[in-house]
Design a protein around this motif. Structure first.
Motif, PDB file in Angstrom:
ATOM      1  N   SER A   9     -21.098 -27.519 -27.317  1.00 29.58           N
ATOM      2  CA  SER A   9     -20.084 -26.475 -27.227  1.00 29.58           C
ATOM      3  C   SER A   9     -18.907 -26.874 -28.108  1.00 29.58           C
ATOM      4  CB  SER A   9     -19.611 -26.282 -25.783  1.00 29.58           C
ATOM      5  OG  SER A   9     -19.024 -27.475 -25.284  1.00 29.58           O
ATOM      6  N   VAL A  10     -18.215 -25.876 -28.634  1.00 20.42           N
ATOM      7  CA  VAL A  10     -17.040 -26.109 -29.474  1.00 20.42           C
ATOM      8  C   VAL A  10     -15.862 -25.383 -28.839  1.00 20.42           C
ATOM      9  CG1 VAL A  10     -15.959 -25.761 -31.727  1.00 20.42           C
ATOM     10  CG2 VAL A  10     -18.381 -26.391 -31.589  1.00 20.42           C
ATOM     11  N   THR A  11     -14.833 -26.147 -28.514  1.00 17.58           N
ATOM     12  CA  THR A  11     -13.621 -25.589 -27.917  1.00 17.58           C
ATOM     13  C   THR A  11     -12.433 -26.080 -28.738  1.00 17.58           C
ATOM     14  OG1 THR A  11     -14.633 -25.732 -25.726  1.00 17.58           O
ATOM     15  CG2 THR A  11     -12.259 -25.382 -25.810  1.00 17.58           C
ATOM     16  N   ALA A  12     -11.443 -25.214 -28.884  1.00 19.23           N
ATOM     17  CA  ALA A  12     -10.229 -25.591 -29.599  1.00 19.23           C
ATOM     18  C   ALA A  12      -9.021 -25.246 -28.738  1.00 19.23           C
ATOM     19  CB  ALA A  12     -10.141 -24.872 -30.943  1.00 19.23           C
ATOM     20  N   THR A  13      -7.917 -25.923 -29.003  1.00 17.60           N
ATOM     21  CA  THR A  13      -6.687 -25.631 -28.272  1.00 17.60           C
ATOM     22  C   THR A  13      -5.495 -25.954 -29.156  1.00 17.60           C
ATOM     23  OG1 THR A  13      -5.453 -26.019 -26.225  1.00 17.60           O
ATOM     24  CG2 THR A  13      -6.531 -27.920 -27.220  1.00 17.60           C
ATOM     25  N   ASP A  14      -4.401 -25.241 -28.930  1.00 16.00           N
ATOM     26  CA  ASP A  14      -3.173 -25.509 -29.670  1.00 16.00           C
ATOM     27  C   ASP A  14      -1.999 -24.996 -28.855  1.00 16.00           C
ATOM     28  OD1 ASP A  14      -1.051 -25.501 -31.871  1.00 16.00           O
ATOM     29  OD2 ASP A  14      -2.816 -26.118 -33.018  1.00 16.00           O
ATOM     30  N   SER A  15      -0.841 -25.634 -29.014  1.00 17.77           N
ATOM     31  CA  SER A  15       0.359 -25.184 -28.310  1.00 17.77           C
ATOM     32  C   SER A  15       1.098 -24.093 -29.070  1.00 17.77           C
ATOM     33  CB  SER A  15       1.308 -26.368 -28.082  1.00 17.77           C
ATOM     34  OG  SER A  15       1.741 -26.904 -29.310  1.00 17.77           O
ATOM     35  N   ASP A  16       0.666 -23.809 -30.286  1.00 18.81           N
ATOM     36  CA  ASP A  16       1.296 -22.782 -31.116  1.00 18.81           C
ATOM     37  C   ASP A  16       0.474 -21.498 -31.052  1.00 18.81           C
ATOM     38  OD1 ASP A  16       3.059 -21.690 -33.184  1.00 18.81           O
ATOM     39  OD2 ASP A  16       1.323 -21.897 -34.497  1.00 18.81           O
ATOM     40  N   ALA A  17       1.093 -20.419 -30.596  1.00 18.88           N
ATOM     41  CA  ALA A  17       0.362 -19.154 -30.434  1.00 18.88           C
ATOM     42  C   ALA A  17      -0.163 -18.629 -31.760  1.00 18.88           C
ATOM     43  CB  ALA A  17       1.268 -18.114 -29.775  1.00 18.88           C
ATOM     44  N   ASP A  18       0.560 -18.866 -32.857  1.00 23.36           N
ATOM     45  CA  ASP A  18       0.073 -18.420 -34.168  1.00 23.36           C
ATOM     46  C   ASP A  18      -1.242 -19.118 -34.517  1.00 23.36           C
ATOM     47  OD1 ASP A  18       2.407 -16.981 -34.238  1.00 23.36           O
ATOM     48  OD2 ASP A  18       3.309 -18.066 -35.917  1.00 23.36           O
ATOM     49  N   ALA A  19      -1.334 -20.407 -34.202  1.00 23.69           N
ATOM     50  CA  ALA A  19      -2.567 -21.146 -34.455  1.00 23.69           C
ATOM     51  C   ALA A  19      -3.707 -20.616 -33.602  1.00 23.69           C
ATOM     52  CB  ALA A  19      -2.348 -22.634 -34.185  1.00 23.69           C
TER      53      ALA A  19
END
Length: 323
Positions: free
Chosen positions: A214-224
């Motif tokens: 599985s591939v999951t991503a996360t970021d604290s920047d909403a634009d990202a």
């Protein structure tokens, strides 16, 4: 209160005292939000930073990881309206805020964005002028000044698209694969198991990745987050993977930020490294890229027992770490 925030509020005061709606944009200190609430207006928070948005007061409406133009359309904004914020460091973010604000459906809207004189440029005036008929500068205060725009033009916001990427606002690297991210991706093993791209930016590391369960991503920047989702990556908006349970991933890729606006700030990686130590499953591996001149290895070794350098050039270093 910072001199810059005071200048923004003083410049906006003639409109702020009459405003029915205040759009608080990039607000690092939270003082602009507090002043907007004190004005007894409806407050809509358009900041892209997860932690700042989580700290918003009760009653403040947060755009979060929703397109700003869609959020404002659903919010049914009523004028007079004023948008206040620190001047974004990227023209992409400025264009996003300007077009979303101009397209909010309110004729009586004023934008007041302030910044350090050395960081303001004519291109910022031009970017605002693409969305507003009237653009000018305030009087300076110390080393700061505001740009003020009013008279919204018709138009819609379109994220930039190129090279297989979609770039919303000020997402890091825009529509390009940054060199550090490319080096990190090349260092990843063939078998990834449950894979997490921590601080995914535009999704360049995890885009089209093979060899993962599985591939999951996360970021604290909403634009990202919006940018990564737009190219098909399962992405969450949170702070350092805070939504995930301990030991949830077999492989974690980390390309941490090291700038606070124009200043180098290597401490920004601290809580991300703490998160990797929590999120990595037994037997799992962290792959981290960093600028070679920054002393990150000792920080990684504080959290992991096995740390090795797997790639290096004049600019970047990739480390592999395991518990």
């Amino acid at each position: 209160m910072r001199t810059l925030d005071s200048l923004i509020l003083d410049t906006a005061a003639p409109v702020l005292t009459q405003a029915k709606t205040v759009l608080v944009c990039d607000d690092p200190t939270g003082d602009l939000e507090r002043a907007a609430r004190d004005a007894s207006a409806r407050v809509l928070l358009l900041d892209s930073d997860y932690r700042r948005c989580q700290a918003a007061a009760t009653g403040v409406e947060v755009a979060g990881d929703v397109r700003l133009d869609a959020f404002l359309a659903a919010a049914d904004v009523v004028g007079p309206c004023v948008a206040v914020g620190e001047m974004p460091k990227s023209l992409g973010r400025l264009e996003y805020l300007a077009k979303a604000t101009a397209g909010a459906g309110v004729a009586d809207v004023t934008v007041v964005f302030g910044g350090n004189n050395k960081h303001l440029s004519r291109s910022m005036n031009d970017t605002l002028a693409a969305s507003f008929t009237n653009v000018g500068a305030s009087r300076g205060r110390g080393k700061f000044r505001c740009l003020v725009a009013s008279g919204p033009r018709e138009g819609t916001y379109e994220p930039r698209r190129a090279n297989g990427f979609v770039a919303y606002g000020g997402v890091f690297a825009g529509t390009k694969e940054d060199r550090g991210g490319a080096m990190l991706r090349e260092a990843l093993p063939a078998e990834l198991g449950r894979f997490l791209d921590l601080g995914c930016g535009n999704g360049s590391v995890s885009r089209g990745l093979e060899g993962a369960v599985s591939v999951t991503a996360t970021d604290s920047d909403a634009d990202a987050v919006l940018s990564a989702r737009a190219i098909g990556i399962d992405t969450t908006w949170d702070d350092a993977g805070s939504r995930f349970e301990d030991a949830s991933f077999d492989t974690i890729a980390l390309n941490p930020p090291f700038h606070d606006r124009a200043a180098v700030d290597a401490t920004q990686a601290q809580h991300l490294l703490d998160a990797t130590a929590r999120l990595l499953a037994p037997g799992g591996q962290l792959f981290m890229v960093h600028n070679s001149h920054l002393r990150y290895r000792s920080e990684v070794e504080r959290r992991f027992s096995a740390v090795a350098q797997v790639a290096r050039d004049a600019t970047f270093t990739v480390l592999r770490a395991a518990h």
